[in-house]
Design a protein around this motif. Structure first.
Motif, PDB file in Angstrom:
ATOM      1  N   TYR B  64       0.831  -1.212   0.000  1.00  8.96           N
ATOM      2  CA  TYR B  64       0.000   0.000   0.000  1.00  8.96           C
ATOM      3  C   TYR B  64       0.859   1.253   0.000  1.00  8.96           C
ATOM      4  O   TYR B  64       0.352   2.351  -0.163  1.00  8.96           O
ATOM      5  CB  TYR B  64      -0.929  -0.010   1.222  1.00  8.96           C
ATOM      6  CG  TYR B  64      -1.821  -1.222   1.237  1.00  8.96           C
ATOM      7  CD1 TYR B  64      -3.017  -1.228   0.518  1.00  8.96           C
ATOM      8  CD2 TYR B  64      -1.458  -2.378   1.914  1.00  8.96           C
ATOM      9  CE1 TYR B  64      -3.830  -2.354   0.494  1.00  8.96           C
ATOM     10  CE2 TYR B  64      -2.263  -3.507   1.907  1.00  8.96           C
ATOM     11  CZ  TYR B  64      -3.447  -3.489   1.197  1.00  8.96           C
ATOM     12  OH  TYR B  64      -4.245  -4.607   1.170  1.00  8.96           O
ATOM     13  N   SER B  65       2.145   1.079   0.227  1.00 11.56           N
ATOM     14  CA  SER B  65       3.089   2.190   0.214  1.00 11.56           C
ATOM     15  C   SER B  65       3.665   2.236  -1.200  1.00 11.56           C
ATOM     16  O   SER B  65       4.544   1.458  -1.551  1.00 11.56           O
ATOM     17  CB  SER B  65       4.167   1.905   1.263  1.00 11.56           C
ATOM     18  OG  SER B  65       5.167   2.859   1.187  1.00 11.56           O
ATOM     19  N   ILE B  66       3.119   3.123  -2.012  1.00 11.92           N
ATOM     20  CA  ILE B  66       3.295   3.034  -3.461  1.00 11.92           C
ATOM     21  C   ILE B  66       4.382   3.981  -3.955  1.00 11.92           C
ATOM     22  O   ILE B  66       4.321   5.180  -3.706  1.00 11.92           O
ATOM     23  CB  ILE B  66       1.955   3.394  -4.160  1.00 11.92           C
ATOM     24  CG1 ILE B  66       0.828   2.501  -3.639  1.00 11.92           C
ATOM     25  CG2 ILE B  66       2.087   3.273  -5.676  1.00 11.92           C
ATOM     26  CD1 ILE B  66       1.019   1.025  -3.882  1.00 11.92           C
ATOM     27  N   PRO B  67       5.367   3.459  -4.678  1.00 11.89           N
ATOM     28  CA  PRO B  67       6.370   4.356  -5.243  1.00 11.89           C
ATOM     29  C   PRO B  67       5.766   5.198  -6.371  1.00 11.89           C
ATOM     30  O   PRO B  67       4.788   4.775  -7.002  1.00 11.89           O
ATOM     31  CB  PRO B  67       7.444   3.405  -5.777  1.00 11.89           C
ATOM     32  CG  PRO B  67       6.750   2.108  -6.007  1.00 11.89           C
ATOM     33  CD  PRO B  67       5.629   2.051  -5.001  1.00 11.89           C
ATOM     34  N   GLU B  68       6.361   6.340  -6.593  1.00 17.09           N
ATOM     35  CA  GLU B  68       5.914   7.240  -7.656  1.00 17.09           C
ATOM     36  C   GLU B  68       5.759   6.464  -8.974  1.00 17.09           C
ATOM     37  O   GLU B  68       6.622   5.687  -9.354  1.00 17.09           O
ATOM     38  CB  GLU B  68       6.974   8.353  -7.807  1.00 17.09           C
ATOM     39  CG  GLU B  68       6.691   9.368  -8.880  1.00 17.09           C
ATOM     40  CD  GLU B  68       5.500  10.268  -8.566  1.00 17.09           C
ATOM     41  OE1 GLU B  68       5.104  10.328  -7.386  1.00 17.09           O
ATOM     42  OE2 GLU B  68       4.962  10.873  -9.502  1.00 17.09           O
ATOM     43  N   PHE B  70       3.234   4.258  -9.769  1.00 13.55           N
ATOM     44  CA  PHE B  70       2.546   2.967  -9.716  1.00 13.55           C
ATOM     45  C   PHE B  70       1.148   3.055  -9.103  1.00 13.55           C
ATOM     46  O   PHE B  70       0.547   2.037  -8.789  1.00 13.55           O
ATOM     47  CB  PHE B  70       3.398   1.942  -8.951  1.00 13.55           C
ATOM     48  CG  PHE B  70       4.618   1.508  -9.721  1.00 13.55           C
ATOM     49  CD1 PHE B  70       4.558   0.410 -10.569  1.00 13.55           C
ATOM     50  CD2 PHE B  70       5.797   2.214  -9.639  1.00 13.55           C
ATOM     51  CE1 PHE B  70       5.666   0.021 -11.312  1.00 13.55           C
ATOM     52  CE2 PHE B  70       6.922   1.836 -10.379  1.00 13.55           C
ATOM     53  CZ  PHE B  70       6.853   0.738 -11.214  1.00 13.55           C
ATOM     54  N   ARG B  71       0.637   4.263  -8.915  1.00 15.21           N
ATOM     55  CA  ARG B  71      -0.657   4.405  -8.239  1.00 15.21           C
ATOM     56  C   ARG B  71      -1.777   3.669  -8.962  1.00 15.21           C
ATOM     57  O   ARG B  71      -2.661   3.086  -8.324  1.00 15.21           O
ATOM     58  CB  ARG B  71      -0.986   5.912  -8.075  1.00 15.21           C
ATOM     59  CG  ARG B  71      -2.343   6.218  -7.479  1.00 15.21           C
ATOM     60  CD  ARG B  71      -2.648   5.522  -6.156  1.00 15.21           C
ATOM     61  NE  ARG B  71      -1.734   5.865  -5.066  1.00 15.21           N
ATOM     62  CZ  ARG B  71      -1.750   5.285  -3.870  1.00 15.21           C
ATOM     63  NH1 ARG B  71      -2.640   4.335  -3.597  1.00 15.21           N
ATOM     64  NH2 ARG B  71      -0.878   5.624  -2.947  1.00 15.21           N
ATOM     65  N   GLU B  72      -1.770   3.643 -10.290  1.00 15.10           N
ATOM     66  CA  GLU B  72      -2.901   2.999 -10.973  1.00 15.10           C
ATOM     67  C   GLU B  72      -2.955   1.498 -10.742  1.00 15.10           C
ATOM     68  O   GLU B  72      -3.963   0.872 -11.004  1.00 15.10           O
ATOM     69  CB  GLU B  72      -2.975   3.319 -12.473  1.00 15.10           C
ATOM     70  CG  GLU B  72      -1.693   3.269 -13.237  1.00 15.10           C
ATOM     71  CD  GLU B  72      -1.033   4.644 -13.302  1.00 15.10           C
ATOM     72  OE1 GLU B  72      -0.382   5.019 -12.309  1.00 15.10           O
ATOM     73  OE2 GLU B  72      -1.149   5.320 -14.335  1.00 15.10           O
ATOM     74  N   TYR B  73      -1.847   0.921 -10.253  1.00 14.62           N
ATOM     75  CA  TYR B  73      -1.835  -0.522 -10.022  1.00 14.62           C
ATOM     76  C   TYR B  73      -2.016  -0.855  -8.531  1.00 14.62           C
ATOM     77  O   TYR B  73      -1.926  -2.015  -8.139  1.00 14.62           O
ATOM     78  CB  TYR B  73      -0.537  -1.134 -10.550  1.00 14.62           C
ATOM     79  CG  TYR B  73      -0.151  -0.605 -11.910  1.00 14.62           C
ATOM     80  CD1 TYR B  73      -1.025  -0.750 -12.992  1.00 14.62           C
ATOM     81  CD2 TYR B  73       1.044   0.079 -12.128  1.00 14.62           C
ATOM     82  CE1 TYR B  73      -0.706  -0.237 -14.238  1.00 14.62           C
ATOM     83  CE2 TYR B  73       1.373   0.588 -13.376  1.00 14.62           C
ATOM     84  CZ  TYR B  73       0.494   0.429 -14.428  1.00 14.62           C
ATOM     85  OH  TYR B  73       0.800   0.947 -15.660  1.00 14.62           O
ATOM     86  N   ALA B  74      -2.227   0.159  -7.706  1.00 18.34           N
ATOM     87  CA  ALA B  74      -2.295  -0.045  -6.262  1.00 18.34           C
ATOM     88  C   ALA B  74      -3.570  -0.789  -5.865  1.00 18.34           C
ATOM     89  O   ALA B  74      -4.614  -0.573  -6.479  1.00 18.34           O
ATOM     90  CB  ALA B  74      -2.238   1.295  -5.548  1.00 18.34           C
ATOM     91  N   VAL B  76      -0.135  -2.560  -5.026  1.00 21.28           N
ATOM     92  CA  VAL B  76       0.794  -3.313  -5.875  1.00 21.28           C
ATOM     93  C   VAL B  76       1.042  -4.683  -5.234  1.00 21.28           C
ATOM     94  O   VAL B  76       1.424  -4.768  -4.069  1.00 21.28           O
ATOM     95  CB  VAL B  76       2.126  -2.547  -6.043  1.00 21.28           C
ATOM     96  CG1 VAL B  76       3.142  -3.412  -6.799  1.00 21.28           C
ATOM     97  CG2 VAL B  76       1.881  -1.235  -6.780  1.00 21.28           C
ATOM     98  N   GLN B 115       5.218   0.309 -16.691  1.00 17.78           N
ATOM     99  CA  GLN B 115       5.334   1.718 -16.330  1.00 17.78           C
ATOM    100  C   GLN B 115       4.972   2.546 -17.559  1.00 17.78           C
ATOM    101  O   GLN B 115       5.382   2.214 -18.667  1.00 17.78           O
ATOM    102  CB  GLN B 115       6.763   2.068 -15.906  1.00 17.78           C
ATOM    103  CG  GLN B 115       7.143   1.522 -14.550  1.00 17.78           C
ATOM    104  CD  GLN B 115       8.443   2.146 -14.038  1.00 17.78           C
ATOM    105  OE1 GLN B 115       8.540   3.341 -13.824  1.00 17.78           O
ATOM    106  NE2 GLN B 115       9.448   1.311 -13.855  1.00 17.78           N
TER     107      GLN B 115
END
Lengths: 384, 139, 353
Positions: B64-68, B70-74, B76, B115
């Motif tokens: 749930y701690s999403i790197p810049e 990758f939000r659309e795949y959260a 992850v 990406q």
């Protein structure tokens, strides 16, 4: 014949989200404290450990830039060390090597990191550069989520439950509550750990080190330069080793091979066994890495570290006491600065003037720094 | 503006698109991603091989701690995967939900967007893994 | 004898994403009268996930076709990719799929554009290349993540999916081509301008002058050319912009519903644009018996239609189980709400750097 090397001064800043301080401010604060503690010696070299200045501060040439903020360093050697989030201890070992080889007599080693210059999504991505960019980060993996793969594997392999794993963060927070430099100075319960926000299942927020800024510095000196300073601490051994950067390459992902090898080398060089250690600072980015670190150092049989912590081992009353600072978990983890904090904390413990929880009359201390998921390991052993 | 390197990803397409790894002609072990030297025994006597597209989950996580980026795949989902020939790799899991994931679950590689470089840059594709969908024979 | 009959389908494959949006969810969000989906004969539609696009969908369909063909990918000499939702305005998608499947570098590869019949144009081109002996095998893929302006009636049907066919020598084929026929005119029933996110259409104008006129002319042209009648066919597959049109055009051409239903997929997965008739054909091949004859008539707005007569060979049955079947993809589904659909299809505006 290597020259003996001593720690003759230390200086720390509190770790926090220090929005009003830049790299130079933090470096100067820690370094001037360390130099004052050492009695204002003349230094031959400044070594700076830092992981992310080129990303978070758009700054290379960091050591030269920072040395400008100290008196009498112009014209002296100034060199940076980057070894992921193990940069701090790698810098200490660089400083040690300069003295042991005779290239310098007195060296200021500092670790400094600004982790809060950008939103956390960018800090997470930057810190994760400790892992394999092309084949782990590319897929959205992070330093923490890769550890989550290991944590689940560890719990399944050895049959460890959440409650037992939670003993580690509980101990770390308890230790940090008395450390004036720690970022998270509060105690937590197992229940709080188990119900804290899920970061990367099964890693919860209270399993994970926080994002914070900080700087630490130590002054190293050869025996003649250390003179008769009565609080000098001898560095008995240093060792470094490496392992694959991708965890998929490892035959047994639950073994920190680099840390095991470095520990073996360091123990041999210092002429000690793991059981001789009184005080240890090790690299627990999250709970699982702390436990695997205990096992790699030979302080616990494999698969038993969590149970030992839960049974009360490794506390301030134990031999050894582990992470009396609170560890990365609760002292904080300003990436490339962390290893210098660890070295300074061990030196202070051995001197007997550590400002937080103290080990009972320690003589032998060790610091273990890891890069990423143990792709690099640095160990420094100190003797009173 | 282009943020992601073009060449850095382009040159990996054998690994990203076709799951190419290496096989060591000395110790016999296979590795992914490809490397010039066998990570297990250090031999330079390695050849490139196409790895099997199916395997099982050794471990997994839901992040749930999403790197810049990758939000659309959260959230992850990542897996430590053992392919049918024993080769291990870390990959993103797709077309699944946190509650569906299990250790030893069968997974298969599928080409997906990994990406996307903003609105104007390149779309980087690679194989991800998803739970084996019913039907057909196993490759 | 026609040049087509030297060639046939040596491998076919389809792919339908896992997610489904019920038509009633679109009724709820956009305030449609609740019998509208029934009028279109649409129950639900397939939705590609966040990491899916026409390339990834086309890849999976093509991979399934390769599994059925059981050939060395390097023997494929042409890859045609028909889509109207290409991820890049400039930069071929066909090369990505060809590279990922190990077909490159000695191959033709191009993206085709003719609204929903681009993939079918690729099929005709593939037949020509193989019949002429220029290449041994050619692959054509039709795949889309179809767009529709949110709130437009088109949104009930616009969906994600694709199919792929490998054309090769008749001796190796699961079904061979008897003949084909194409009918095109300039009829602007549906279009999308260069920088528009969504297509526009002429509503009723997409029907009579476009869909019906072109399909009826291509199919009748094929009948005349091959001296065949509807009675000679076991299956009829038409482009299926909704569930109703293919049944209606089939009836006007003289096909009973029973011959159309086996290849009708839109009511359950929506209109996959370039995948539409081709997934229908894949589904028929999944169940066809040797000796049966299939009519396929894709349609593309703008407008044009192809008609093919395909005869199933004894090789079909051994290939049917070599890859997932269309019905298996249709049955394996996860329902999502409009919010997830909007996220998956990139309808939500956000800053992406």
């Amino acid at each position: 014949m290597e020259s003996k090397v001593y720690v003759i001064g230390v200086g720390l800043t509190r770790i926090a989200r220090l929005y009003d301080k830049g790299l130079t401010d933090l470096f100067a604060e820690a370094s001037l404290k360390a130099l004052e503690d050492a009695g204002w010696p003349e230094v031959d070299a400044v070594v700076v450990g830092s992981m992310l200045p080129s990303i978070h501060n758009e700054q290379s040439s960091l050591a030269s830039l920072l040395a400008q903020s100290l008196p009498y360093t112009r014209g002296k050697m100034a060199v940076g060390v980057e070894d992921a989030d193990n940069s701090g201890l790698a810098a200490v070992i660089k400083g040690y090597s300069l003295i042991a080889s005779g290239l310098a007599k007195t060296v200021l080693v500092a670790g400094v990191e600004k982790m809060t210059e950008y939103p956390s999504a960018m800090a997470i991505r930057a810190l994760s550069q400790a892992c394999n960019a092309q084949h782990e980060l590319f897929h959205g993996a992070t330093l923490i989520s890769l550890q989550a793969l290991l944590m689940r594997l560890y719990m399944n392999t050895y049959g460890i439950d959440r409650d037992t794993m939670s003993a580690w963060p509980v101990l770390m927070h308890s230790n940090a509550s008395e450390n004036p430099y720690a970022q998270l100075r509060f105690k937590v319960t197992k229940e709080q750990v188990a119900s804290s926000m899920m970061v990367s299942d099964p890693i919860r927020l209270l399993d994970s080190s926080p994002i914070g800024d900080g700087a630490a510095a130590i002054v190293l000196a050869a025996s003649d330069a250390a003179g008769s300073r009565n609080n000098a601490v001898e560095i008995a051994a240093v060792a470094q080793a490496s392992d694959t950067v991708g965890i998929a390459y490892r035959e047994d992902p639950l073994r920190l091979l680099a840390a095991e090898k470095a520990a073996r080398t360091a123990y041999e060089k210092a002429g000690i066994k793991a059981r001789d250690l009184d005080v240890v600072e090790l690299h627990d980015t999250t709970t699982i890495l702390g436990l695997l670190g205990l096992e790699a150092l030979g302080l616990s049989p494999r698969g038993k570290a969590a149970v030992m912590v839960d049974e009360g081992e490794f506390s301030s009353k134990s031999k050894p006491s582990v992470n009396l600072s609170g560890g990365l978990k609760a002292r904080g983890h300003p990436a490339g600065a962390t290893g210098v904090y660890q070295a300074a904390e061990i030196a202070l413990q051995l001197r007997g003037d550590y400002p937080g929880r103290r080990a009972p009359d320690p003589e032998m201390g060790l610091a273990l720094g890891l890069g990423g998921l143990g792709s690099t390991a640095s160990i420094i052993v100190m003797r009173r | 503006m282009v943020r992601l390197s073009i060449s850095r990803h382009w040159r990996e397409k054998g690994a990203y698109y076709r799951l190419e790894g290496i096989e060591c002609l000395d110790c016999g072990k296979r590795s992914y991603p490809p490397a010039p030297v066998c990570p297990h025994c250090g031999s330079r006597n390695v050849r490139r091989v196409k790895l099997p597209r199916t395997g099982r989950l050794l471990s997994y996580t839901i992040t749930y701690s999403i790197p810049e980026g990758f939000r659309e795949y959260a959230p992850v989902m990542l897996g430590l995967i053992e392919l049918d020939d024993g080769t291990r790799l870390v990959s993103q899991l797709t077309d699944t939900k946190p509650e569906e994931l299990r250790e030893n679950m069968r997974v298969e590689a599928v080409l997906r967007r990994v990406q996307v470089d903003g609105e104007y840059g390149l779309i980087h594709y690679a194989l991800k893994f998803r739970p084996h969908r019913p039907g057909g024979r196993k490759e | 004898m026609h040049p087509e009959d030297k060639t046939g389908i040596v491998g076919w494959g389809a792919y339908v994403p896992r997610y489904r949006l019920k038509a009633e969810e679109i009724v709820r969000i956009w305030g449609f009268e609740k019998t509208v989906p029934k009028g279109l004969f649409i129950i639900e539609k397939a939705v590609g996930g966040s990491d899916e696009d026409a390339v990834t969908i086309g890849w999976e369909a093509a991979r399934n076709a390769l599994m059925r063909a059981e050939i060395d990918p390097k023997e494929i000499g042409a890859v045609f990719f028909g889509t109207e939702s290409k991820p890049y305005a400039v930069k071929p998608s066909a090369t990505i799929i060809a590279e990922a499947l190990g077909i490159t570098p000695v191959t033709m590869a191009s993206d085709m554009e003719f609204a929903c019949r681009a993939g079918s144009e690729g099929l005709r081109a593939s037949i020509g290349l193989v019949a002429s002996g220029m290449v041994k095998y050619a692959m054509t893929i039709g795949a889309d993540t179809a767009q529709a302006n949110p709130g437009d009636v088109l949104e009930f049907t616009a969906s994600s999916g694709g199919a792929a066919f490998i054309v090769g020598p008749r001796e190796e084929a699961a079904a061979y081509f008897e003949g084909s026929y194409t009918y095109v005119t300039d009829t602007p029933d549906f279009w999308r301008r260069a920088h528009s996110h969504y297509p526009l259409h002429g509503e009723g104008f997409t029907g009579e002058p476009a869909y019906f006129n072109h399909i009826i002319n291509s199919v009748k042209g094929l009948f005349n050319k091959l001296k065949l009648t509807p009675d000679d066919f076991d299956y009829a597959v038409f482009h299926q912009p909704n569930g109703k049109y293919p049944l209606r055009v089939g009836k006007r051409l003289g096909f009973p519903k029973e011959k159309i239903m086996p290849g009708l997929v839109t009511p359950w997965i929506g209109n996959t644009y370039n995948g539409s008739a081709l997934i229908g054909l894949a589904k028929v091949l999944d169940q066809a018996k040797p000796g049966q004859r299939i009519l396929v008539a894709p349609f593309g707005s703008g407008a044009g239609s192809d008609a093919y007569s395909i005869v199933v060979t004894e090789r079909v049955e051994e290939k049917q189980r070599l890859a997932p079947m269309v019905q298996e993809y249709i049955d394996d589904k996860v329902y999502i709400d409009y919010g997830l659909y909007a996220k998956y299809r990139g309808i939500i505006r956000r800053i992406t750097g």
